[in-house]
Design an enzyme around this catalytic site. Structure first.
Site, mmCIF file in Angstrom:
data_model
loop_
_atom_site.group_PDB
_atom_site.id
_atom_site.type_symbol
_atom_site.label_atom_id
_atom_site.label_comp_id
_atom_site.label_asym_id
_atom_site.label_seq_id
_atom_site.Cartn_x
_atom_site.Cartn_y
_atom_site.Cartn_z
ATOM 1 N N CYS A 273 0.819 -1.219 0.000
ATOM 2 C CA CYS A 273 0.000 0.000 0.000
ATOM 3 C C CYS A 273 0.850 1.266 0.000
ATOM 4 C CB CYS A 273 -0.975 -0.010 1.176
ATOM 5 S SG CYS A 273 -0.219 0.129 2.809
ATOM 6 N N HIS A 321 -2.654 1.493 6.857
ATOM 7 C CA HIS A 321 -3.017 1.349 5.445
ATOM 8 C C HIS A 321 -3.190 2.724 4.822
ATOM 9 C CE1 HIS A 321 -4.322 -0.940 1.971
ATOM 10 N NE2 HIS A 321 -5.303 -0.072 1.795
ATOM 11 N N HIS A 333 -5.835 1.726 -4.279
ATOM 12 C CA HIS A 333 -4.957 1.223 -3.233
ATOM 13 C C HIS A 333 -4.547 -0.208 -3.532
ATOM 14 C CE1 HIS A 333 -7.960 -1.161 -0.534
ATOM 15 N NE2 HIS A 333 -8.438 -1.084 -1.743
#
Length: 358
Positions: A273, A321, A333
């Site tokens: 990520c 994240h 993402h």
């Protein structure tokens, strides 16, 4: 007349006793194993598996970001050590050159100094030439003192550099140990998740994947977005075409859709990520830190109501994240292991904050 007495029984030897005890323990262990198999953990439902697997993936991603931070430190320590070793080698070369020069001068003085100065003047065929040479030797003597000081200085510098290199090496080994620890944590979490998923039947696995939008290949970037919890789907916004740095970052992220998630990866063939957001903004000429918990401080914080394409959006309380906002409440993402880079709604995970790189 035959004897009717019972035959005398021989006592068991030590080896026989040990053998009997071993067989008894083996039998007990076998019985316990059968009892344990009958009391195995009850089969989990797909909903329960999803809950546990989601938690493991979240924990794995947190450990992955810690791994990324440790790797960055280890790489920095390795570069620093390499540079220090290069400096030490160059300084050692200069030390050896100074030593050789000092040795040559000492040998020359030794050869010419076998007789005293007065006797050398008497025996010289050309006294003026001797006097000129004597003055040159005086100057050489001054130079030899300077050369000796240089050698001493080089020796001190080499010793200092070697001691510093030993400290850097110890720091590098500590960083590498931390790196290995985080790697074991990530791999352990992912292995636990894999074992849970392998317990599902084919039908249950299909149901699990239907419940989990982050599993399997990425959805097509056109058409309606995957529905978020309690959210009406909206169309995927096109990449901005204004040529700004944010637009270039978003365009890069669009180009990465469908590439696999690989933890610890920064592209170009795969991403995690924070590796994706770092690479996207790097393509726009902006250098971001490597981890989620450092990227959130790399720029100006923005409110959720003020989001613009290119902003970094962060999730979970531990800032574990990150995605790249593209408009209409959506982001691009890299979700987790087993998935690919994709478009998703920003309200599909617990919100933590947003930053606008500059």
């Amino acid at each position: 007349m035959a004897s009717h007495r019972k035959p005398r029984q021989r006592p068991l030897s030590g080896g026989t006793v040990r053998k009997a005890a071993t067989l008894a323990l083996a039998g007990a262990a076998t019985a316990t194993a059968f009892e344990g198999s009958s009391a195995a953990e009850p089969r989990l439902t797909p909903d329960q598996v999803k809950e546990r697997v989601d938690r493991l993936y979240e924990e794995a991603e947190a450990a992955s970001e810690q791994y990324n931070g440790a790797k960055e430190k280890a790489d920095r320590a390795q570069r620093s050590l390499d540079e220090l070793r290069d400096r030490t080698a160059r300084t050692t070369d200069r030390l050896n050159t100074a030593r050789n020069a000092l040795g040559s001068l000492a040998s020359s003085q030794y050869r010419s100094g076998a007789l005293g100065p007065a006797m050398q003047l008497v025996l010289s065929d050309d006294p003026q030439e001797y006097l000129d040479r004597a003055a040159l030797l005086d100057r050489a003597g001054d130079r030899s003192a300077a050369d000796l000081a240089t050698v001493r200085s080089r020796l001190d510098e080499v010793g200092r550099l070697r001691a510093e290199a030993a400290g850097r090496l110890a720091d590098l080994r500590a960083q590498q140990a931390e790196l290995a620890r985080h790697k074991r944590t990530v791999e352990g979490k992912l292995e636990d998740a894999r074992r849970l998923l392998n317990r599902l039947t084919a039908e249950e696995r299909a149901r699990y994947e239907a419940m989990d939008p982050d599993s399997g290949p990425a959805p097509a970037p056109r058409g309606p977005a995957p529905a978020a919890r309690n959210r009406t789907p909206s169309a995927h916004p096109a990449p901005p075409a204004d040529g700004s740095r944010a637009a270039r970052a978003v365009s890069f992220a669009h180009g990465a859709i469908g590439k696999p998630y690989v933890w610890g990866s920064t592209g170009p063939g795969s991403f995690d990520c924070s590796g994706l957001t770092q690479a996207a903004w790097r393509s726009a000429g902006v250098s971001l830190p490597r981890t989620t918990y450092t990227q959130i401080n790399a720029g100006r914080r923005v409110a959720r109501s003020q989001l613009a394409p290119g902003d970094l959006v962060f999730f979970y309380s531990g800032i574990t994240h990150v995605g790249l906002y593209i408009g209409n409440g959506q982001m691009i993402h890299a979700p987790r292991t087993g998935s690919t880079v994709r478009i998703a709604p920003i309200d599909s995970m617990p919100w933590a904050g947003a930053t606008r790189p500059s």
